[in-house]
Design a protein around this motif. Structure first.
Motif, PDB file in Angstrom:
ATOM      1  N   GLU A 110       0.669  -1.386   0.019  1.00 51.28           N
ATOM      2  CA  GLU A 110       0.080  -0.028   0.075  1.00 51.28           C
ATOM      3  C   GLU A 110       0.848   1.341   0.056  1.00 51.28           C
ATOM      4  O   GLU A 110       0.393   2.240  -0.662  1.00 51.28           O
ATOM      5  CB  GLU A 110      -1.008  -0.139   1.352  1.00 51.28           C
ATOM      6  CG  GLU A 110      -2.115   1.254   1.363  1.00 51.28           C
ATOM      7  CD  GLU A 110      -3.117   0.961   0.337  1.00 51.28           C
ATOM      8  OE1 GLU A 110      -3.458   2.230   0.082  1.00 51.28           O
ATOM      9  OE2 GLU A 110      -3.470  -0.028  -0.137  1.00 51.28           O
ATOM     10  N   LYS A 111       1.979   1.181   0.900  1.00 47.60           N
ATOM     11  CA  LYS A 111       2.750   2.463   0.824  1.00 47.60           C
ATOM     12  C   LYS A 111       3.955   2.619  -0.080  1.00 47.60           C
ATOM     13  O   LYS A 111       4.742   3.348  -0.091  1.00 47.60           O
ATOM     14  CB  LYS A 111       3.484   2.367   2.332  1.00 47.60           C
ATOM     15  CG  LYS A 111       2.373   2.414   3.471  1.00 47.60           C
ATOM     16  CD  LYS A 111       3.060   2.408   4.812  1.00 47.60           C
ATOM     17  CE  LYS A 111       2.219   2.867   5.912  1.00 47.60           C
ATOM     18  NZ  LYS A 111       1.732   4.084   5.903  1.00 47.60           N
ATOM     19  N   ASN A 112       3.851   1.760  -1.396  1.00 49.60           N
ATOM     20  CA  ASN A 112       4.770   1.664  -2.212  1.00 49.60           C
ATOM     21  C   ASN A 112       6.220   1.392  -1.973  1.00 49.60           C
ATOM     22  O   ASN A 112       7.152   2.184  -2.394  1.00 49.60           O
ATOM     23  CB  ASN A 112       4.541   2.823  -3.104  1.00 49.60           C
ATOM     24  CG  ASN A 112       5.143   2.967  -4.449  1.00 49.60           C
ATOM     25  OD1 ASN A 112       5.017   1.820  -5.149  1.00 49.60           O
ATOM     26  ND2 ASN A 112       5.915   4.206  -4.915  1.00 49.60           N
ATOM     27  N   ILE A 113       6.183   0.570  -0.932  1.00 54.71           N
ATOM     28  CA  ILE A 113       7.773   0.335  -0.430  1.00 54.71           C
ATOM     29  C   ILE A 113       8.501  -0.624  -1.093  1.00 54.71           C
ATOM     30  O   ILE A 113       7.938  -1.725  -1.555  1.00 54.71           O
ATOM     31  CB  ILE A 113       7.924  -0.070   1.020  1.00 54.71           C
ATOM     32  CG1 ILE A 113       7.274   1.278   1.952  1.00 54.71           C
ATOM     33  CG2 ILE A 113       9.159  -0.735   1.553  1.00 54.71           C
ATOM     34  CD1 ILE A 113       6.973   0.840   3.412  1.00 54.71           C
ATOM     35  N   ARG A 114       9.859  -0.511  -1.708  1.00 50.32           N
ATOM     36  CA  ARG A 114      10.648  -1.676  -2.022  1.00 50.32           C
ATOM     37  C   ARG A 114      11.066  -2.282  -0.573  1.00 50.32           C
ATOM     38  O   ARG A 114      12.066  -1.635   0.045  1.00 50.32           O
ATOM     39  CB  ARG A 114      11.819  -1.043  -2.853  1.00 50.32           C
ATOM     40  CG  ARG A 114      12.612  -2.138  -3.532  1.00 50.32           C
ATOM     41  CD  ARG A 114      13.686  -2.075  -4.590  1.00 50.32           C
ATOM     42  NE  ARG A 114      14.601  -1.190  -4.074  1.00 50.32           N
ATOM     43  CZ  ARG A 114      15.793  -1.253  -4.435  1.00 50.32           C
ATOM     44  NH1 ARG A 114      16.103  -2.156  -5.605  1.00 50.32           N
ATOM     45  NH2 ARG A 114      16.835  -0.332  -4.060  1.00 50.32           N
ATOM     46  N   LEU A 115      10.736  -3.641  -0.693  1.00 46.47           N
ATOM     47  CA  LEU A 115      11.078  -4.742   0.457  1.00 46.47           C
ATOM     48  C   LEU A 115      12.022  -5.502  -0.224  1.00 46.47           C
ATOM     49  O   LEU A 115      11.927  -6.217  -0.944  1.00 46.47           O
ATOM     50  CB  LEU A 115       9.939  -5.448   1.007  1.00 46.47           C
ATOM     51  CG  LEU A 115      10.174  -6.328   1.925  1.00 46.47           C
ATOM     52  CD1 LEU A 115      11.043  -5.666   3.303  1.00 46.47           C
ATOM     53  CD2 LEU A 115       9.101  -7.146   2.462  1.00 46.47           C
ATOM     54  N   ILE A 116      13.204  -5.308   0.458  1.00 47.02           N
ATOM     55  CA  ILE A 116      14.593  -6.590   0.102  1.00 47.02           C
ATOM     56  C   ILE A 116      14.470  -7.243   1.495  1.00 47.02           C
ATOM     57  O   ILE A 116      14.974  -6.745   2.546  1.00 47.02           O
ATOM     58  CB  ILE A 116      15.657  -5.817  -0.258  1.00 47.02           C
ATOM     59  CG1 ILE A 116      15.507  -5.133  -1.476  1.00 47.02           C
ATOM     60  CG2 ILE A 116      16.702  -6.629  -0.385  1.00 47.02           C
ATOM     61  CD1 ILE A 116      16.577  -3.913  -1.864  1.00 47.02           C
ATOM     62  N   ASP A 117      14.236  -8.443   1.281  1.00 43.67           N
ATOM     63  CA  ASP A 117      14.415  -9.442   2.583  1.00 43.67           C
ATOM     64  C   ASP A 117      15.856 -10.228   2.657  1.00 43.67           C
ATOM     65  O   ASP A 117      16.333 -10.493   1.598  1.00 43.67           O
ATOM     66  CB  ASP A 117      13.275 -10.468   2.587  1.00 43.67           C
ATOM     67  CG  ASP A 117      13.105 -11.233   3.694  1.00 43.67           C
ATOM     68  OD1 ASP A 117      14.181 -11.588   4.592  1.00 43.67           O
ATOM     69  OD2 ASP A 117      12.047 -11.519   4.026  1.00 43.67           O
ATOM     70  N   TYR A 118      16.296  -9.797   3.908  1.00 46.36           N
ATOM     71  CA  TYR A 118      17.931 -10.325   3.898  1.00 46.36           C
ATOM     72  C   TYR A 118      17.917 -11.815   3.682  1.00 46.36           C
ATOM     73  O   TYR A 118      18.771 -12.533   3.264  1.00 46.36           O
ATOM     74  CB  TYR A 118      18.177 -10.059   5.332  1.00 46.36           C
ATOM     75  CG  TYR A 118      18.560  -8.810   5.627  1.00 46.36           C
ATOM     76  CD1 TYR A 118      19.233  -8.013   5.202  1.00 46.36           C
ATOM     77  CD2 TYR A 118      17.979  -8.217   6.886  1.00 46.36           C
ATOM     78  CE1 TYR A 118      19.488  -6.805   5.489  1.00 46.36           C
ATOM     79  CE2 TYR A 118      17.827  -6.914   7.432  1.00 46.36           C
ATOM     80  CZ  TYR A 118      19.054  -6.267   6.452  1.00 46.36           C
ATOM     81  OH  TYR A 118      19.308  -4.919   7.030  1.00 46.36           O
ATOM     82  N   GLU A 119      16.744 -12.678   4.080  1.00 51.23           N
ATOM     83  CA  GLU A 119      16.682 -14.011   3.908  1.00 51.23           C
ATOM     84  C   GLU A 119      16.748 -14.502   2.656  1.00 51.23           C
ATOM     85  O   GLU A 119      17.200 -15.786   2.342  1.00 51.23           O
ATOM     86  CB  GLU A 119      15.366 -14.548   4.694  1.00 51.23           C
ATOM     87  CG  GLU A 119      15.543 -16.097   4.891  1.00 51.23           C
ATOM     88  CD  GLU A 119      14.289 -16.469   5.702  1.00 51.23           C
ATOM     89  OE1 GLU A 119      14.142 -17.748   5.595  1.00 51.23           O
ATOM     90  OE2 GLU A 119      13.559 -15.728   6.282  1.00 51.23           O
ATOM     91  N   LYS A 120      16.464 -13.692   1.760  1.00 52.62           N
ATOM     92  CA  LYS A 120      16.356 -14.355   0.274  1.00 52.62           C
ATOM     93  C   LYS A 120      17.591 -13.515  -0.657  1.00 52.62           C
ATOM     94  O   LYS A 120      17.635 -13.595  -1.712  1.00 52.62           O
ATOM     95  CB  LYS A 120      15.256 -13.540  -0.463  1.00 52.62           C
ATOM     96  CG  LYS A 120      14.105 -14.119   0.069  1.00 52.62           C
ATOM     97  CD  LYS A 120      13.827 -15.781   0.391  1.00 52.62           C
ATOM     98  CE  LYS A 120      13.948 -16.298  -0.942  1.00 52.62           C
ATOM     99  NZ  LYS A 120      13.780 -17.788  -1.004  1.00 52.62           N
ATOM    100  N   LEU A 121      18.600 -12.984   0.296  1.00 52.14           N
ATOM    101  CA  LEU A 121      19.812 -12.372  -0.597  1.00 52.14           C
ATOM    102  C   LEU A 121      20.742 -13.770  -0.610  1.00 52.14           C
ATOM    103  O   LEU A 121      21.320 -14.215   0.240  1.00 52.14           O
ATOM    104  CB  LEU A 121      20.642 -11.489   0.266  1.00 52.14           C
ATOM    105  CG  LEU A 121      19.865 -10.133   0.452  1.00 52.14           C
ATOM    106  CD1 LEU A 121      20.467  -9.295   1.721  1.00 52.14           C
ATOM    107  CD2 LEU A 121      19.965  -9.209  -1.084  1.00 52.14           C
ATOM    108  N   THR A 122      21.203 -14.093  -2.172  1.00 51.99           N
ATOM    109  CA  THR A 122      21.750 -15.166  -2.428  1.00 51.99           C
ATOM    110  C   THR A 122      22.802 -14.923  -3.386  1.00 51.99           C
ATOM    111  O   THR A 122      22.455 -13.969  -4.142  1.00 51.99           O
ATOM    112  CB  THR A 122      20.840 -16.423  -2.771  1.00 51.99           C
ATOM    113  OG1 THR A 122      20.216 -16.074  -3.909  1.00 51.99           O
ATOM    114  CG2 THR A 122      19.869 -16.825  -1.460  1.00 51.99           C
ATOM    115  N   ASN A 123      23.812 -15.802  -3.471  1.00 49.09           N
ATOM    116  CA  ASN A 123      24.665 -15.669  -4.637  1.00 49.09           C
ATOM    117  C   ASN A 123      24.071 -16.531  -5.707  1.00 49.09           C
ATOM    118  O   ASN A 123      22.928 -16.953  -5.672  1.00 49.09           O
ATOM    119  CB  ASN A 123      26.001 -16.162  -4.074  1.00 49.09           C
ATOM    120  CG  ASN A 123      26.140 -17.641  -3.677  1.00 49.09           C
ATOM    121  OD1 ASN A 123      25.134 -18.476  -3.947  1.00 49.09           O
ATOM    122  ND2 ASN A 123      27.109 -17.992  -2.838  1.00 49.09           N
ATOM    123  N   GLY A 124      24.953 -16.676  -6.860  1.00 48.70           N
ATOM    124  CA  GLY A 124      24.463 -17.319  -8.008  1.00 48.70           C
ATOM    125  C   GLY A 124      24.151 -18.819  -7.715  1.00 48.70           C
ATOM    126  O   GLY A 124      23.281 -19.325  -8.689  1.00 48.70           O
TER     127      GLY A 124
END
Length: 404
Positions: A110-124
């Motif tokens: 609703e607030k037009n936020i870009r959410l980046i979740d640490y848990e999904k930060l992965t390498n190739g």
């Protein structure tokens, strides 16, 4: 180049977490690496590194972070504190459709936020880049030993939270004296490795699962159990790891033999809700169920372990579980027939300085080059929401967001 402003936001979730994403020295370092970057620290009385330490390092202290572009936090941000049209990085705990965070994700969209979740930060290769897993394992195993010592009246050691850092905690190892008990650890990732780091430091010998089940020892021992050790293919056949990860519902539990030989169980393995549970409440009522203490680092409520009915807290780390009535007994060690459960859901907060320092190092080394420069796909893979919509990898959350 336009200056980018990053805010180290205060933690607002209750109970409040004292970890930080960047230490004062790291906040200084990252500004040297990226001259177009300016770091601000939102005032907080609960951080393991104080406001004064950030101020002494030259990091401006502010109450209002609305001028910042990127918000760095650890745990979920309370909904009233979310700022529209910003980029947020934190552990959102939404990717498993956790009911308690549905409204959080709704408001992020609703607030037009870009959410980046640490848990999904992965390498190739799909390996996670930043995590607190090692320290969750270290504190979880230590707390498991602490709980076992208290329950069995064997020894007294300081709580992890009362130790200044990891080196201080290690000075307690010499006080841990165990009879010939058996300890089972599940998992092969950061959590399990952190747990075994403690068991090895205490001087407990590691044995194979086969020795664990078939040999009596005159000393305390532990074994590490992989998914192949406690899951069985339905209908027989060989265990194929990838098949298990793709279709865990096609397997049945094989953990019961270990419950007959285990005194302390340290649960450090990720559990998919489609996979078999480790054991049932009814199994805990049998005479040959031997487990006295469960240190559930995973803290999956109503998940693979029936006694994990609720999280415990750093202030009240242990509760007892009565399997006959399927109830929690808030006062631990009340009855030897009960199983004592340690299920703190923010374990690294007991060693916040070390955990924060390690986390920040990985942010600077691996994440910031992608976040502040050209993304090799890492940020895209971890972006759950952007421009008011779920991104393609997370469209499966649409029903969850809609409340269906």
């Amino acid at each position: 180049m336009r200056e980018t402003h990053i805010a180290l936001i205060r933690e607002g979730k209750v109970p409040v977490d004292s970890r930080v994403t960047l230490t004062p020295d790291q906040a200084v370092e990252v500004q040297k690496q990226y001259p177009h970057l300016k770091v601000y620290c939102q005032r907080s009385e609960r951080r393991c590194f104080t406001d004064a330490q950030y101020e002494e390092a030259g990091i401006p202290l502010v109450d209002d972070v609305s001028h910042c572009d990127i918000m760095l936090g650890v745990k979920e941000v309370p909904i009233p504190e979310l700022l529209s049209n910003k980029t947020y990085l934190f552990f959102s705990h939404t990717i498993k459709k956790q009911p308690y965070n549905r409204e959080l994700l709704q408001q992020i969209l609703e607030k037009n936020i870009r959410l980046i979740d640490y848990e999904k930060l992965t390498n190739g290769k799909g390996n996670r880049i930043v995590a607190f897993g090692r320290f969750a394992g270290i504190v979880g195993a230590y707390n498991g030993l602490y709980t076992f010592g208290q329950k069995m009246k064997l020894f007294n050691i300081r709580r992890a939270k009362d130790c200044y850092d990891l080196e201080d905690l290690k000075t307690e190892y010499a006080k841990i004296k165990l009879p010939p008990v058996k300890i089972a650890v599940t998992g092969a990732g950061r959590v399990a490795k952190g747990a075994m780091e403690v068991l090895n430091g205490v001087g407990i010998r590691k044995v194979s699962p086969q020795e664990y089940l078939n040999t009596s020892f005159d000393e305390a021992v532990y074994t590490q159990l992989m998914v192949t050790d406690y899951n069985i293919k339905k209908g027989g056949g060989s265990f194929r790891r990838q098949e298990f990860f793709n279709h865990p519902e096609q397997f049945e539990p094989g953990f019961l033999p270990y419950t007959k030989h285990t005194d302390l169980f340290i649960a450090g393995a990720f559990w998919d809700h489609r996979a078999p549970v480790l054991f049932q409440r009814e199994d805990m009522l049998t005479d040959n169920f031997r487990i006295k203490v469960i240190a559930d680092i995973t803290c999956d409520i109503e998940g693979s372990i029936p006694s994990t009915k609720q999280p415990s807290t750093i202030e009240q780390p242990v509760y007892d579980y009565n399997p006959e009535q399927d109830t929690v007994v808030e006062e631990p060690y009340a009855n030897n027939k009960f199983v004592s459960v340690m299920a703190i859901d923010n374990l690294p907060s007991e060693l916040p300085r070390d955990a924060s320092r390690s986390f920040g190092e990985n942010l600077i080394k691996h994440v910031f080059p992608n976040l502040l420069g050209e993304d090799d796909g890492m940020i895209a893979r971890a972006t759950i929401a952007d421009k008011g919509k779920l991104t393609e990898p997370y469209l499966y959350l649409q029903d969850y967001v809609a409340g269906r």
